[in-house]
Design an enzyme around this catalytic site. Structure first.
Site, PDB file in Angstrom:
ATOM      1  CB  SER A   5      34.571  15.798  16.697  1.00  0.00           C
ATOM      2  OG  SER A   5      35.057  16.695  15.731  1.00  0.00           O
ATOM      3  CE1 TYR A  35      29.348  19.050  17.845  1.00  0.00           C
ATOM      4  CE2 TYR A  35      31.499  19.599  16.933  1.00  0.00           C
ATOM      5  CZ  TYR A  35      30.462  18.702  17.109  1.00  0.00           C
ATOM      6  OH  TYR A  35      30.559  17.442  16.565  1.00  0.00           O
ATOM      7  CE  LYS A  83      30.318  15.724  19.392  1.00  0.00           C
ATOM      8  NZ  LYS A  83      29.215  14.792  19.612  1.00  0.00           N
TER       9      LYS A  83
HETATM   10  P1  NAD Z   1      22.751  15.087  12.636  1.00  0.00           P
HETATM   11  O1  NAD Z   1      22.308  16.406  13.127  1.00  0.00           O
HETATM   12  O2  NAD Z   1      22.423  14.726  11.229  1.00  0.00           O
HETATM   13  O3  NAD Z   1      22.217  13.918  13.578  1.00  0.00           O
HETATM   14  C1  NAD Z   1      22.011  14.090  14.947  1.00  0.00           C
HETATM   15  C2  NAD Z   1      20.602  13.647  15.263  1.00  0.00           C
HETATM   16  O4  NAD Z   1      20.383  13.799  16.669  1.00  0.00           O
HETATM   17  C3  NAD Z   1      19.541  14.475  14.555  1.00  0.00           C
HETATM   18  O5  NAD Z   1      18.679  13.612  13.851  1.00  0.00           O
HETATM   19  C4  NAD Z   1      18.814  15.222  15.691  1.00  0.00           C
HETATM   20  O6  NAD Z   1      17.439  15.391  15.383  1.00  0.00           O
HETATM   21  C5  NAD Z   1      19.058  14.307  16.868  1.00  0.00           C
HETATM   22  N1  NAD Z   1      19.060  14.966  18.186  1.00  0.00           N
HETATM   23  C6  NAD Z   1      19.759  16.062  18.578  1.00  0.00           C
HETATM   24  N2  NAD Z   1      19.490  16.354  19.868  1.00  0.00           N
HETATM   25  C7  NAD Z   1      18.630  15.396  20.317  1.00  0.00           C
HETATM   26  C8  NAD Z   1      17.990  15.146  21.561  1.00  0.00           C
HETATM   27  N3  NAD Z   1      18.127  15.967  22.605  1.00  0.00           N
HETATM   28  N4  NAD Z   1      17.171  14.065  21.661  1.00  0.00           N
HETATM   29  C9  NAD Z   1      16.984  13.244  20.603  1.00  0.00           C
HETATM   30  N5  NAD Z   1      17.547  13.444  19.402  1.00  0.00           N
HETATM   31  C10 NAD Z   1      18.361  14.504  19.256  1.00  0.00           C
HETATM   32  O7  NAD Z   1      24.333  14.995  12.885  1.00  0.00           O
HETATM   33  P2  NAD Z   1      25.394  13.950  12.332  1.00  0.00           P
HETATM   34  O8  NAD Z   1      26.247  14.642  11.333  1.00  0.00           O
HETATM   35  O9  NAD Z   1      24.722  12.680  11.973  1.00  0.00           O
HETATM   36  O10 NAD Z   1      26.288  13.789  13.634  1.00  0.00           O
HETATM   37  C11 NAD Z   1      26.063  12.734  14.555  1.00  0.00           C
HETATM   38  C12 NAD Z   1      27.029  12.865  15.689  1.00  0.00           C
HETATM   39  O11 NAD Z   1      28.364  12.859  15.187  1.00  0.00           O
HETATM   40  C13 NAD Z   1      26.904  14.145  16.505  1.00  0.00           C
HETATM   41  O12 NAD Z   1      27.147  13.843  17.859  1.00  0.00           O
HETATM   42  C14 NAD Z   1      28.015  15.019  15.965  1.00  0.00           C
HETATM   43  O13 NAD Z   1      28.441  15.953  16.898  1.00  0.00           O
HETATM   44  C15 NAD Z   1      29.073  13.985  15.674  1.00  0.00           C
HETATM   45  N6  NAD Z   1      30.036  14.403  14.660  1.00  0.00           N
HETATM   46  C16 NAD Z   1      29.595  14.816  13.442  1.00  0.00           C
HETATM   47  C17 NAD Z   1      30.500  15.236  12.475  1.00  0.00           C
HETATM   48  C18 NAD Z   1      30.027  15.756  11.150  1.00  0.00           C
HETATM   49  O14 NAD Z   1      30.784  16.467  10.495  1.00  0.00           O
HETATM   50  N7  NAD Z   1      28.821  15.418  10.698  1.00  0.00           N
HETATM   51  C19 NAD Z   1      31.875  15.181  12.759  1.00  0.00           C
HETATM   52  C20 NAD Z   1      32.297  14.729  14.007  1.00  0.00           C
HETATM   53  C21 NAD Z   1      31.360  14.335  14.961  1.00  0.00           C
HETATM   54  C1  WQD Z   2      36.155  21.761   5.400  1.00  0.00           C
HETATM   55  C2  WQD Z   2      37.112  22.672   4.652  1.00  0.00           C
HETATM   56  C3  WQD Z   2      36.890  25.011   5.180  1.00  0.00           C
HETATM   57  C4  WQD Z   2      32.901  25.552   3.511  1.00  0.00           C
HETATM   58  C5  WQD Z   2      33.646  20.874  10.801  1.00  0.00           C
HETATM   59  C6  WQD Z   2      33.653  21.013  12.297  1.00  0.00           C
HETATM   60  C7  WQD Z   2      34.241  19.790  12.931  1.00  0.00           C
HETATM   61  C8  WQD Z   2      33.547  18.532  12.432  1.00  0.00           C
HETATM   62  C9  WQD Z   2      33.475  18.481  10.935  1.00  0.00           C
HETATM   63  C10 WQD Z   2      31.815  17.938  13.948  1.00  0.00           C
HETATM   64  C11 WQD Z   2      37.706  23.772   5.536  1.00  0.00           C
HETATM   65  C12 WQD Z   2      36.534  24.735   3.732  1.00  0.00           C
HETATM   66  C13 WQD Z   2      34.102  25.001   3.903  1.00  0.00           C
HETATM   67  C14 WQD Z   2      32.901  26.505   2.458  1.00  0.00           C
HETATM   68  C15 WQD Z   2      35.285  26.255   2.273  1.00  0.00           C
HETATM   69  N1  WQD Z   2      32.199  18.454  12.875  1.00  0.00           N
HETATM   70  N2  WQD Z   2      35.269  25.344   3.295  1.00  0.00           N
HETATM   71  N3  WQD Z   2      34.108  26.824   1.880  1.00  0.00           N
HETATM   72  O1  WQD Z   2      35.558  22.939   9.424  1.00  0.00           O
HETATM   73  O2  WQD Z   2      36.892  20.854   8.836  1.00  0.00           O
HETATM   74  O3  WQD Z   2      34.992  20.705  10.358  1.00  0.00           O
HETATM   75  O4  WQD Z   2      32.912  19.704  10.427  1.00  0.00           O
HETATM   76  O5  WQD Z   2      32.463  17.487  14.851  1.00  0.00           O
HETATM   77  O6  WQD Z   2      34.098  19.930  14.302  1.00  0.00           O
HETATM   78  O7  WQD Z   2      34.423  22.146  12.635  1.00  0.00           O
HETATM   79  O8  WQD Z   2      34.546  21.098   7.980  1.00  0.00           O
HETATM   80  O9  WQD Z   2      33.212  21.042   5.925  1.00  0.00           O
HETATM   81  O10 WQD Z   2      33.156  23.126   7.373  1.00  0.00           O
HETATM   82  O11 WQD Z   2      35.226  22.589   6.100  1.00  0.00           O
HETATM   83  O12 WQD Z   2      36.346  26.580   1.719  1.00  0.00           O
HETATM   84  O13 WQD Z   2      31.870  27.061   2.072  1.00  0.00           O
HETATM   85  O14 WQD Z   2      36.369  23.347   3.631  1.00  0.00           O
HETATM   86  O15 WQD Z   2      37.631  26.201   5.285  1.00  0.00           O
HETATM   87  O16 WQD Z   2      39.019  23.948   5.133  1.00  0.00           O
HETATM   88  P1  WQD Z   2      35.590  21.503   9.156  1.00  0.00           P
HETATM   89  P2  WQD Z   2      33.920  21.985   6.830  1.00  0.00           P
END
Ligand code: NAD
Ligand code: WQD
Length: 342
Positions: free
Chosen positions: A126, A151, A155
């Site tokens: 991330s 969290y 990562k």
């Molecule tokens: P998500 O929660 O939709 O998907 C993750 C899946 O993993 C879920 O379906 C959950 O049921 C499963 N899971 C969690 N723990 C488990 C375990 N112990 N065994 C088996 N399954 C398990 O999340 P996502 O948004 O699809 O994110 C996927 C990956 O990307 C994650 O590692 C997340 O940290 C990373 N990521 C997400 C974002 C974001 O904003 N969505 C941003 C950066 C990184």
């Molecule tokens: C985006 C922008 C908020 C909600 C998070 C995690 C990051 C990554 C992605 C996993 C920001 C603003 C939000 C609301 C708002 N995940 N906002 N009102 O914070 O950039 O990142 O998700 O790895 O680790 O921290 O994403 O979608 O929460 O926010 O104004 O109700 O929207 O302040 O500027 P963020 P977000």
């Protein structure tokens, strides 16, 4: 010729499900493991509706060491895309141990289960590892900042763990993809993000407000040092993001990268919260009910990625624009209101 199998952990989740669809389109055989702690088995049916293929799905908790080992060995897995993790930043602050437990046990069990087999591994990292970067756009060689949350720390540590392991295992090749802000849904509107409870992220909060599930969106801060005062992020369409995983897998198979490598996956463009709202209103024709509120603790002011490295080495580039991110997110919210999935 038989298809190349790819294990997709977390494959019924938001990014995982879109990646399974793209893997099928690219001729792979995805095999899903998910314990459904943050998704639904119904997503497998949705994937079938899109692709005409029923992927192998095993409900399994990766924290279960024996079950994980048995599964990997039984399926002769040599390609892994590891999405499974807990991902809610605020929750991780409140319950750090459950985050360290789930995100590390699952990763370690998966790595142990591979034994001595040659494995290509794509890891979901991330942009949170950069904190507030000093230089924008932020490139992969920018310093990793002390994590703001457990969290984020999972990562950072996972990246180090993977890098350490590649140093002593020549046949273990890893790409960590540092995603910026994934948004949007599949063009079919049959899969998308499924936030459980009140969404923490901007786009699902916008679409839930517009459809009437939430009363009003609060914009967290309008006094930042940015052109319109709201925070800036690099929003990336989830379908583009899914395709980046295929590009990473192919680069690993062709030995195009070093045996541990890191890539930013974003569009390279910074977009403000108010611009996201404006784009949503334009494509949906809905007037969004929102107010300006105080800053959210822990938010970085602005970040967007330098994305040349992925273009040069993976041959991947984001193609879908903000309008398509909003259009697809809105179509998915409307689909969900008629076909609840959880
Ligand atoms: P998500 O929660 O939709 O998907 C993750 C899946 O993993 C879920 O379906 C959950 O049921 C499963 N899971 C969690 N723990 C488990 C375990 N112990 N065994 C088996 N399954 C398990 O999340 P996502 O948004 O699809 O994110 C996927 C990956 O990307 C994650 O590692 C997340 O940290 C990373 N990521 C997400 C974002 C974001 O904003 N969505 C941003 C950066 C990184
Ligand atoms: C985006 C922008 C908020 C909600 C998070 C995690 C990051 C990554 C992605 C996993 C920001 C603003 C939000 C609301 C708002 N995940 N906002 N009102 O914070 O950039 O990142 O998700 O790895 O680790 O921290 O994403 O979608 O929460 O926010 O104004 O109700 O929207 O302040 O500027 P963020 P977000």
């Amino acid at each position: 010729m038989s298809k190349v199998k790819v294990l997709v952990t977390g494959g019924t989740g938001y990014i995982g499900s879109h990646t399974v669809v793209e893997l099928i389109a690219a001729g792979y055989e995805p095999i899903i493991i998910d314990n459904l702690c943050n998704s639904s088995a119904k997503i497998v049916d949705q994937i079938e509706k899109i692709t005409g293929v029923v992927p192998v799905f095993q409900q399994l908790d990766l924290c279960d060491e024996q079950a994980t080992r048995d599964f990997i060995q039984e399926h002769h897995i040599t390609n892994i895309i590891h999405f499974a993790a807990f991902k809610a930043v605020g929750e991780s602050v409140a319950e750090p141990l459950s985050y360290y437990r789930n995100n590390f046990y699952s990763l370690i069990n998966l790595l142990n289960a591979r034994g001595s087999r040659a494995v290509n591994f794509v890891f979901s990292s991330s942009c949170t590892v950069y904190g507030q970067p000093k230089q924008l756009p932020v490139a992969e060689d920018a310093p990793v900042q002390p994590a703001e949350s457990p969290y984020g720390n999972t990562k950072q540590i996972a990246e180090e763990m993977l890098r350490d392991l590649t140093k002593v295992n020549e046949n273990f090749n890893v790409i960590s993809l540092r995603y910026f802000n994934p948004v949007g849904a599949h063009a079919s509107a049959l899969i998308g993000e499924l936030p459980i409870g009140i969404p923490q992220n901007l786009v699902p909060f916008i679409t839930q407000t517009a459809i009437g599930k939430r009363e009003s969106l609060t914009v967290y801060g309008s006094d930042y040092n940015t052109p319109d005062g709201s925070c800036i992020r690099d929003y990336i369409h989830v379908v583009d993001l899914a395709k980046a995983h295929i590009a990473a897998l192919e680069a690993l198979q062709l030995n195009k990268t070093t045996n541990y490598d890191v890539f930013n996956i974003g569009t390279g463009k910074g977009i403000s919260v108010l611009e996201v709202i404006q784009a949503f209103e334009t494509v949906s024709g809905e007037k969004l009910n929102y107010t300006i509120g105080p800053r959210r603790p822990g938010d970085v002011e602005q970040i967007w990625g330098e994305v040349k490295k992925a273009e040069q080495l993976l041959g991947w580039k984001a193609e879908l624009d903000l309008a398509e991110m909003m259009r697809s997110a809105w179509a998915w919210e409307n689909y969900l209101s008629e076909h609840p999935i959880v």
